[in-house]
Write a protein that holds these residues in place. Structure first.
Motif, PDB file in Angstrom:
ATOM      1  N   PHE A  75       0.646  -1.333  -0.149  1.00 20.98           N
ATOM      2  CA  PHE A  75       0.037  -0.280  -0.048  1.00 20.98           C
ATOM      3  C   PHE A  75       0.775   1.293  -0.105  1.00 20.98           C
ATOM      4  O   PHE A  75       0.392   2.160  -0.229  1.00 20.98           O
ATOM      5  N   SER A  76       2.304   1.103   0.335  1.00 14.84           N
ATOM      6  CA  SER A  76       2.798   2.282   0.201  1.00 14.84           C
ATOM      7  C   SER A  76       4.098   2.123  -0.830  1.00 14.84           C
ATOM      8  O   SER A  76       4.492   1.400  -1.292  1.00 14.84           O
ATOM      9  N   THR A  77       4.332   3.611  -1.225  1.00 16.13           N
ATOM     10  CA  THR A  77       5.167   3.716  -2.528  1.00 16.13           C
ATOM     11  C   THR A  77       6.681   3.806  -1.742  1.00 16.13           C
ATOM     12  O   THR A  77       7.660   4.054  -2.878  1.00 16.13           O
ATOM     13  N   ASP A  78       6.635   3.816  -0.593  1.00 19.30           N
ATOM     14  CA  ASP A  78       8.030   4.084  -0.096  1.00 19.30           C
ATOM     15  C   ASP A  78       8.881   2.777  -0.131  1.00 19.30           C
ATOM     16  O   ASP A  78       8.408   1.752  -0.135  1.00 19.30           O
TER      17      ASP A  78
END
Length: 395
Positions: free
Chosen positions: A31-34
């Motif tokens: 869910f994160s682009t990091d």
């Protein structure tokens, strides 16, 4: 992600997954682009076994190239071939003089294989001997200096008189500290591996007396099979000479974050760059539990163990608070399991958690090419022109 040894096995696993069997593949949602934060954990002494990583050496060019380089660097220090030691004379692996450089080389080669696939740590931590590999990977010293340092460490320790013992005591640190107080000159805490997993080390008689005292109080313990009493007062005769060797090493500040065994905290720029630190590292207790807690507080939840056995994974899980966000613990190798299969399973687990795998790097050692497929559904009709056969054969 799915790993298979044949097209038939691949079809079976995908069919099972399509039928609702999630155990046939590794899957996850990101869910994160990091970029995920990955901590590499480098295994310590005691994890070695005959033939460790042999399949990787025989089949993976990147791994073999690195191990061969370590072999070349170590020859003047070991007076024999590392490759022969690992795969032809495995009975020597339990001798400290060989154990420590062999583990360093295997773990450094594993790291290079992971990095060739784009899997790079944002923090590193080792357990005792493992911290030397962690520091080398972080750029604290070169591979040549790291192998020299660990070879001298193993040689000096191996030359000490035998007779020391080590034991894991399943009680909290305060209780163990109290138990060894009467033998403070002969016994010390060698490692704090968990809330109730403390390793004591020292003279055999003093260890025996301590263990018996704790047993009478209902506290269990386990003797460890070791050649010497590491991280104990019995190491003191080699400290001056080892510090002299370390003083000739070229140190540099780490380029990635390193958790110190000595403090259990993230090392500052100058902490690891002096000979005195590595002297204290030999004698002091390994602060493993505090190190895991430091990584947890820094937001790390993805751990890859770099070593021949996943020994740090189980200890790390024991240190992980029950109320904390779950962490992923992935091994590189596991004794008795296919090396390649284990590496691929862990790679798949990293991929489905958002790690950006370098597939070009993964495939670079093989004769492969991409096949461009149509973007529309297959119609399964042929449109090739069939040339007419000539009426008369050509002259």
């Amino acid at each position: 992600a799915v790993t298979a040894s044949s097209p038939d096995e691949l079809r079976q696993k995908l069919s099972a997954f399509a039928g609702g069997d999630d155990s046939s593949v590794t899957s996850g949602e990101v869910f994160s682009t990091d970029r995920p934060k990955i901590a590499f954990l480098f295994t310590g002494q005691g994890a070695q076994y005959a033939g460790m990583a042999r399949q990787l050496y025989e089949t993976q060019p990147a791994f073999r190239k690195t191990l061969d380089k370590c072999d070349e660097i170590l020859r003047p220090h070991l007076n024999q071939s590392l490759i022969s030691l690992l795969f032809s004379q495995p009975s020597l692996l339990d001798q400290t003089v060989y154990t420590q450089p062999a583990l360093f080389a295997i773990e450094y080669a594993l790291t290079e294989l992971w990095r060739s696939w784009g899997v790079r740590p944002t923090a590193v931590m080792g357990h005792s001997v493992g911290e030397y590999v962690a520091a080398c990977v972080a750029g604290v010293f070169s591979l040549e200096d790291g192998l020299k340092l660990i070879a001298e460490r193993g040689r000096l320790m191996g030359a000490l008189p035998a007779g020391g013992e080590m034991a894991a005591v399943f009680a909290d640190e305060a209780r163990v500290t109290k138990a060894i107080f009467a033998h403070a000159e002969a016994v010390s805490i060698a490692a704090v591996n968990g809330p109730k997993n403390i390793v004591i080390s020292g003279a055999g008689e003093a260890i025996e007396a301590t263990v018996e005292k704790l047993k009478a109080e209902g506290i269990k313990s386990k003797r460890l099979t070791v050649s010497h009493a590491f991280h104990s007062p019995l190491m003191e005769p080699m400290l001056d000479e080892f510090e002299r060797v370390a003083s000739h090493i070229n140190f540099a500040p780490p380029r990635i974050r390193v958790v110190s065994n000595v403090t259990g905290q993230m090392a500052a720029a100058g902490d690891l760059t002096g000979a005195n630190y590595w002297r204290r590292h030999v004698r002091g207790a390994v602060q493993f539990a505090a190190s895991i807690e430091t990584l947890r507080k820094q937001g790390y939840q993805l751990f890859v163990e770099i070593g021949p056995k996943p020994t740090l994974m189980s200890m790390g899980q024991q240190c992980w608070p029950g109320e904390a966000q779950p962490a992923s613990w992935l091994p590189s190798l596991r004794e008795g399991r296919d090396d390649w299969q284990q590496m691929l399973d862990s790679l798949g687990a990293l991929y489905v958690q958002g790690v950006n795998v370098d597939w070009a790097g993964f495939d670079k050692d093989y004769s492969r090419c991409k096949v461009v497929l149509p973007t529309y559904p297959f119609q399964r009709q042929r449109y090739w022109l069939t040339p007419a056969k000539p009426a008369h054969p050509a002259a």
